[in-house]
Design a protein around this motif. Sequence first.
Motif, PDB file in Angstrom:
ATOM      1  N   ILE A  28       0.830  -1.200   0.000  1.00  0.00           N
ATOM      2  CA  ILE A  28       0.000   0.000   0.000  1.00  0.00           C
ATOM      3  C   ILE A  28       0.867   1.253   0.000  1.00  0.00           C
ATOM      4  O   ILE A  28       0.595   2.224  -0.718  1.00  0.00           O
ATOM      5  CB  ILE A  28      -0.945  -0.003   1.222  1.00  0.00           C
ATOM      6  CG1 ILE A  28      -1.993  -1.110   1.077  1.00  0.00           C
ATOM      7  CG2 ILE A  28      -1.627   1.356   1.396  1.00  0.00           C
ATOM      8  CD1 ILE A  28      -2.881  -1.283   2.291  1.00  0.00           C
ATOM      9  N   ALA A  29       1.950   1.230   0.797  1.00  0.00           N
ATOM     10  CA  ALA A  29       2.842   2.386   0.867  1.00  0.00           C
ATOM     11  C   ALA A  29       3.472   2.674  -0.485  1.00  0.00           C
ATOM     12  O   ALA A  29       3.550   3.823  -0.925  1.00  0.00           O
ATOM     13  CB  ALA A  29       3.917   2.158   1.919  1.00  0.00           C
ATOM     14  N   GLU A  30       3.916   1.619  -1.152  1.00  0.00           N
ATOM     15  CA  GLU A  30       4.609   1.787  -2.432  1.00  0.00           C
ATOM     16  C   GLU A  30       3.666   2.212  -3.544  1.00  0.00           C
ATOM     17  O   GLU A  30       4.012   3.051  -4.383  1.00  0.00           O
ATOM     18  CB  GLU A  30       5.318   0.490  -2.806  1.00  0.00           C
ATOM     19  CG  GLU A  30       6.149   0.596  -4.081  1.00  0.00           C
ATOM     20  CD  GLU A  30       6.948  -0.652  -4.360  1.00  0.00           C
ATOM     21  OE1 GLU A  30       7.471  -0.772  -5.489  1.00  0.00           O
ATOM     22  OE2 GLU A  30       7.056  -1.509  -3.462  1.00  0.00           O
ATOM     23  N   ARG A  31       2.450   1.635  -3.575  1.00  0.00           N
ATOM     24  CA  ARG A  31       1.534   1.898  -4.688  1.00  0.00           C
ATOM     25  C   ARG A  31       0.644   3.116  -4.460  1.00  0.00           C
ATOM     26  O   ARG A  31       0.386   3.885  -5.388  1.00  0.00           O
ATOM     27  CB  ARG A  31       0.642   0.683  -4.923  1.00  0.00           C
ATOM     28  CG  ARG A  31       1.343  -0.524  -5.508  1.00  0.00           C
ATOM     29  CD  ARG A  31       0.344  -1.609  -5.898  1.00  0.00           C
ATOM     30  NE  ARG A  31      -0.419  -2.090  -4.738  1.00  0.00           N
ATOM     31  CZ  ARG A  31      -1.688  -1.765  -4.497  1.00  0.00           C
ATOM     32  NH1 ARG A  31      -2.344  -0.946  -5.301  1.00  0.00           N
ATOM     33  NH2 ARG A  31      -2.310  -2.254  -3.431  1.00  0.00           N
ATOM     34  N   GLU A  32       0.169   3.305  -3.206  1.00  0.00           N
ATOM     35  CA  GLU A  32      -0.882   4.284  -2.963  1.00  0.00           C
ATOM     36  C   GLU A  32      -0.428   5.542  -2.222  1.00  0.00           C
ATOM     37  O   GLU A  32      -1.070   6.581  -2.351  1.00  0.00           O
ATOM     38  CB  GLU A  32      -2.017   3.628  -2.150  1.00  0.00           C
ATOM     39  CG  GLU A  32      -2.592   2.370  -2.774  1.00  0.00           C
ATOM     40  CD  GLU A  32      -3.385   2.656  -4.037  1.00  0.00           C
ATOM     41  OE1 GLU A  32      -3.759   3.828  -4.255  1.00  0.00           O
ATOM     42  OE2 GLU A  32      -3.630   1.714  -4.814  1.00  0.00           O
ATOM     43  N   ILE A  33       0.634   5.441  -1.435  1.00  0.00           N
ATOM     44  CA  ILE A  33       0.995   6.565  -0.560  1.00  0.00           C
ATOM     45  C   ILE A  33       2.186   7.356  -1.087  1.00  0.00           C
ATOM     46  O   ILE A  33       2.087   8.556  -1.357  1.00  0.00           O
ATOM     47  CB  ILE A  33       1.277   6.072   0.876  1.00  0.00           C
ATOM     48  CG1 ILE A  33       0.055   5.335   1.432  1.00  0.00           C
ATOM     49  CG2 ILE A  33       1.640   7.246   1.774  1.00  0.00           C
ATOM     50  CD1 ILE A  33       0.274   4.735   2.805  1.00  0.00           C
ATOM     51  N   ALA A  34       3.321   6.694  -1.256  1.00  0.00           N
ATOM     52  CA  ALA A  34       4.556   7.395  -1.605  1.00  0.00           C
ATOM     53  C   ALA A  34       4.491   8.159  -2.924  1.00  0.00           C
ATOM     54  O   ALA A  34       4.999   9.288  -2.998  1.00  0.00           O
ATOM     55  CB  ALA A  34       5.724   6.406  -1.613  1.00  0.00           C
ATOM     56  N   PRO A  35       3.894   7.619  -3.996  1.00  0.00           N
ATOM     57  CA  PRO A  35       3.956   8.332  -5.275  1.00  0.00           C
ATOM     58  C   PRO A  35       3.317   9.714  -5.257  1.00  0.00           C
ATOM     59  O   PRO A  35       3.734  10.599  -6.024  1.00  0.00           O
ATOM     60  CB  PRO A  35       3.200   7.391  -6.229  1.00  0.00           C
ATOM     61  CG  PRO A  35       3.354   6.034  -5.630  1.00  0.00           C
ATOM     62  CD  PRO A  35       3.305   6.269  -4.143  1.00  0.00           C
ATOM     63  N   ARG A  36       2.325   9.927  -4.406  1.00  0.00           N
ATOM     64  CA  ARG A  36       1.618  11.216  -4.393  1.00  0.00           C
ATOM     65  C   ARG A  36       1.973  12.085  -3.191  1.00  0.00           C
ATOM     66  O   ARG A  36       1.406  13.172  -3.015  1.00  0.00           O
ATOM     67  CB  ARG A  36       0.104  10.980  -4.402  1.00  0.00           C
ATOM     68  CG  ARG A  36      -0.399  10.138  -5.558  1.00  0.00           C
ATOM     69  CD  ARG A  36      -1.903  10.300  -5.733  1.00  0.00           C
ATOM     70  NE  ARG A  36      -2.634   9.930  -4.532  1.00  0.00           N
ATOM     71  CZ  ARG A  36      -3.161   8.724  -4.320  1.00  0.00           C
ATOM     72  NH1 ARG A  36      -2.999   7.773  -5.212  1.00  0.00           N
ATOM     73  NH2 ARG A  36      -3.848   8.461  -3.224  1.00  0.00           N
ATOM     74  N   ALA A  37       2.889  11.623  -2.360  1.00  0.00           N
ATOM     75  CA  ALA A  37       3.154  12.311  -1.092  1.00  0.00           C
ATOM     76  C   ALA A  37       3.620  13.743  -1.287  1.00  0.00           C
ATOM     77  O   ALA A  37       3.074  14.681  -0.680  1.00  0.00           O
ATOM     78  CB  ALA A  37       4.175  11.522  -0.275  1.00  0.00           C
TER      79      ALA A  37
END
Length: 390
Positions: A28-37
Motif C-alpha cells: 500500500i505504501a509503495e503503490r498508494e501513498i509514496a507516489p503522491r506524497a
Amino acid sequence: MPDRAPQTVERRLPTEEARELLALVRDIAEREIAPRAAEEEDAGRFPRELFSLLSSSGLLGLPYASEYGGGDQPYAVYLQVLEELAAARLTVGLGVSVHTLSCHALAGFGTEEQRAAHLPAMLGGGLLGAYCLSEPASGSDAASLRTKAVREGDEWMLTGTKAWITHGGIADFCTVMARTGGEGPKGITAFLVPGDAEGLSAAAPERKMGMKGSPTAQLHFDGVRIPDARRIGEEGQGFAVALSALDSGRLGIAACAVGLAQAALDQAVEYARERRQFGRPIADFQGLRFLLADMATRIEAGRALYLEAARLRDEGRPFGRQAAMAKLFCTDAAMQVTTDAVQVLGGYGYTADFPVERYMREAKMLQIVEGTNQIQRMVIARHLVGPESR
C-alpha cells in the motif's frame, strides 16, 4: 527524486500473520501513498481516501481486540506498521497514530456497553478520530485545562476551546478531556463527542512549516450537549485516562520518527551513490561515509528503543519511562538524520525537487507533539529520582 517506499528493513515479526500484514502495508505504501506524497503535501491536501483504504484493510485498529473490530496485534507489530506508513508519508503514519490514540480511552476505560456500541465503527468503519487535550493556554501544563463540562440531568454541556488538534475539523469523533470538578488533575473527565455534534465547530487550520497535508486546528465547544452514556470512565478519572493514552501514543510518535529518518537515510544513500564529484561517487569520500554511518546508527538505536518499550507494554509491564525515552531519542534522531540528509544532498537538499527538505521540516514537529522533548526529560527524571521538591 520522488518519494518512494523505504528500503526493506529486517523486522522482529513473531508470526506469519504479522509478516503478511507488513507485506500488505509495504505494498500500500509503495503503490498508494509514496507516489503522491510530495504533490499532496505541497498542496496541503489531506488524503481521506487513503484512510478509508487503511480502514477497509484492517489497519486502523491493529492493537485492539478483534471482538470490537480490532486486529489483535501486539503493540510491537503495530508500531512497525506505523514506521512503514510514516516512511512513505508522515501525514499518514501520524494520522494512524493519532486515530489509535483517540480510541485508547474507550478501549481501555469504557464499559462493555460503550465498547460494543462505538468501537466497531471507530476501528473498522471508516471513521477518523481526534484527541482533544491541549488548549490555547494549556499545553505542557495539561492539568490546567479550562474546557468545562456541566452536568444537566442525564446530559453534559461542554464549553471551551481545544487547540493543536490533529484532524481538527475533519474528525468523525473526538476524545475530549474537560473539567467537571475543581482545579487540578482530579477535576477532569473524559468524553466521547461525535464530530458532527451541534455546537462543535473548527477554526481555520493552522499554517505550519511542515505537515501541511495534516490539518491542525482549534475546536470550539459552544454548549455541546452529549448524554452521560458518552462519559468515559468515572468522573475525575479523565487525567489518568489522558496520561495512559499518551504513554502509548508516544511510542507511536517514536515509530513515526524512525520511519521518517529511514526515508531520509534512503534518499541520502541513493543520492550519494549517484552523485559524482572529482571523478567518482561522493559515497567514496570518507567524511560522507561516516555521516551516513552515524545516521544509520541513530535509526537502528531508535528502532531498538521503541521496540523494547513495546515489548514491555505487550507483557503488561510498566513502560512509561521507556516510552518517554523512545519519544525523546527517536524524534531527536529524526531531526538530526533529516538535517544530515539535507547536508548530503548539498544545494539540491535545500530545494523542493528532493523530499529531504520536507522531511527536515516534518521532523521538527515530532519533537513537539504529545509532550515536548523537554517534558519527556522531566518524565524520565521523575522515574529516576522522584518528583521535584515543592
